[in-house]
Scaffold this active site. Sequence first.
Site, PDB file in Angstrom:
ATOM      1  CB  SER A   6       9.435 -12.320 -34.399  1.00  0.00           C
ATOM      2  OG  SER A   6       9.437 -11.187 -33.405  1.00  0.00           O
ATOM      3  CE  LYS A   8       5.985  -9.939 -32.840  1.00  0.00           C
ATOM      4  NZ  LYS A   8       7.407  -9.438 -32.390  1.00  0.00           N
ATOM      5  CB  SER A  39      11.356  -8.596 -34.094  1.00  0.00           C
ATOM      6  OG  SER A  39      11.771  -9.951 -33.797  1.00  0.00           O
TER       7      SER A  39
END
Lengths: 486, 97
Positions: free
Chosen positions: A157, A82, A181
């Site tokens: 997210s 990420k 997330s």
Amino acid sequence: MMQESTLKYTAVELSELIKAGQVKVTEALDDVFAVIEKREGLLHCYVTLEKEKAYQQAEELQRKIDRGALVSPLAGVPFAVKDNLCTEGTPTTCSSKILENFVPTYSAEAVKRLQEAGAVIIGKTNMDEFAMGSTTETSYFGVTRNPYDTERVPGGSSGGSAAAVAAGECFAALGSDTGGSIRQPACFCGVTGMKPTYGTVSRYGLVAYGSSLDQIGPLAKDVRDCAAILEVIASHDPKDSTSIARKDTDFTKALGRDIKGMRIGIPRDFFELSQNGSGLDPEVAAAVRGAAGVLEERGAVVEEFDLSLVEYAIPTYYTIAAAEASSNLERFDGVKYGYRVPGHEELHQMYKKTRSQGFGSEVKRRIMLGSFVLSSGYYDAYYLKALRVKALIKKAFDQAFARFDCILGPVAPTTAPRLGESLSDPIRMYLGDIYTISVNLAGLPAISIPCGQDHNGLPIGVQLIGDCYCEKKLLAAAYQYEKSVN
Amino acid sequence: MSNTITLETIDYVAILAKLDLTPEEKLQAQKDMSNMLDYIDKLNELDTTGVEPMSHVFQVTNVFREDVVANGDDSAAILGNAPASKQGMFQVPRTVE
């Protein structure tokens, strides 16, 4: 003759084949980049791809593996990370304009550990800007699409990480989970995602959002991959003062464990949410109850109970997370790194203009809210009130774990929404986090595993929540479930 | 139960947040913050008298170490990320006349 794709293997299976000399690291990379070539244009899982570096790494790793110097369960596996985890020499943007050109001089501890274990980092995945969002639509670089239905969001997210694993654009990925997330995008994309107990994985090099809530964790193809990755990235790190010295991080040992007699609680209040407007989809409810039934067949004792305080988790979370975000994001001011507004300005004007142009609207909304709840005159009424309710929520979980080994429930009230549906009404989007958020407030571990599909063929996930340090119970139950249904 | 956030409050919070909002953004922020605070007010339904605020779920204490340099000199690489630098320092607009 055309070689069969390695993508049908899990990360751990792939590494076994590589170590056995049956697959080359570069062959796995070839397969991943073939999918990327074909699908990335539409899906947009990545902010940055490092193809050249990946192949260079592969050569080195192959030599080490060949001479037996690298035997980790993740050796040679193509990974995605990420884009809020610092990677030395590779841009780390948090999907924000303000960090568009930022190239870290060091790697996050979790990334470093993954690389030492022989993983090949192939790129950085798209996310909601600074991890603020539940759809990956707040990214400055554009949306990521759900591989199951490209008109829908992948969740967020960590949406890019989840979509990349689901699409075969990597074998596994790292994400971060502040309010769901990792678990929610894993659920929407039909993969397995895990948030460990707060303090299990070092946050060093993770760009902070809500520091008391943030944890790094895996998104992967199955439970075994999750356990293997967590085992590698868990560490006691003096560079993160909230990192915990745990001795029980041999998570893969839990996989074969029997779950006979395991006490699993289902919060009745998770299924009675219509009064606060979020509304649990009946297909999701049925699939989640079905998963509980499977665990019961395996010998678990499943019982319903009242967790209480469920509807207070969201306002508590958004107060605390916004407060911490407003403080954490003060460092982005155009001085040391990132975007700076062009032209000569007075210093304070430069700060303000840089931040106003550099941050997107959801980030600004949370910084404003956080600044307000921390301001004198409102601090007690909002911020301290939220911290008091947090203590009550923690206590409710303590009481539940006195009776149960695990709590089972949905990950999200619905399957993946359509693109553009969520952002118009922030509070409605926040309500979608109702099942994941309290876990972060209480510092608990939780895992999201696929448990079926709705009538549109969209994945549904079930969440198992454990008491602090009880990842092994979750992994044992999740693994038994997965074995029963596959 | 309704929170009315004035534009003066929005201006004040924007100073704290170091944000320069356009007139439209201010109106939007006024609306968003009022809605959020109405929602957060739900917490007042709970009696928290005598409950200690919990900032961390675990007992955390400061972690100390000896004050010795443990990393190498990365200054050149670090300055490489600076929007402007001069003579090994971050460069900012003039602050003193």
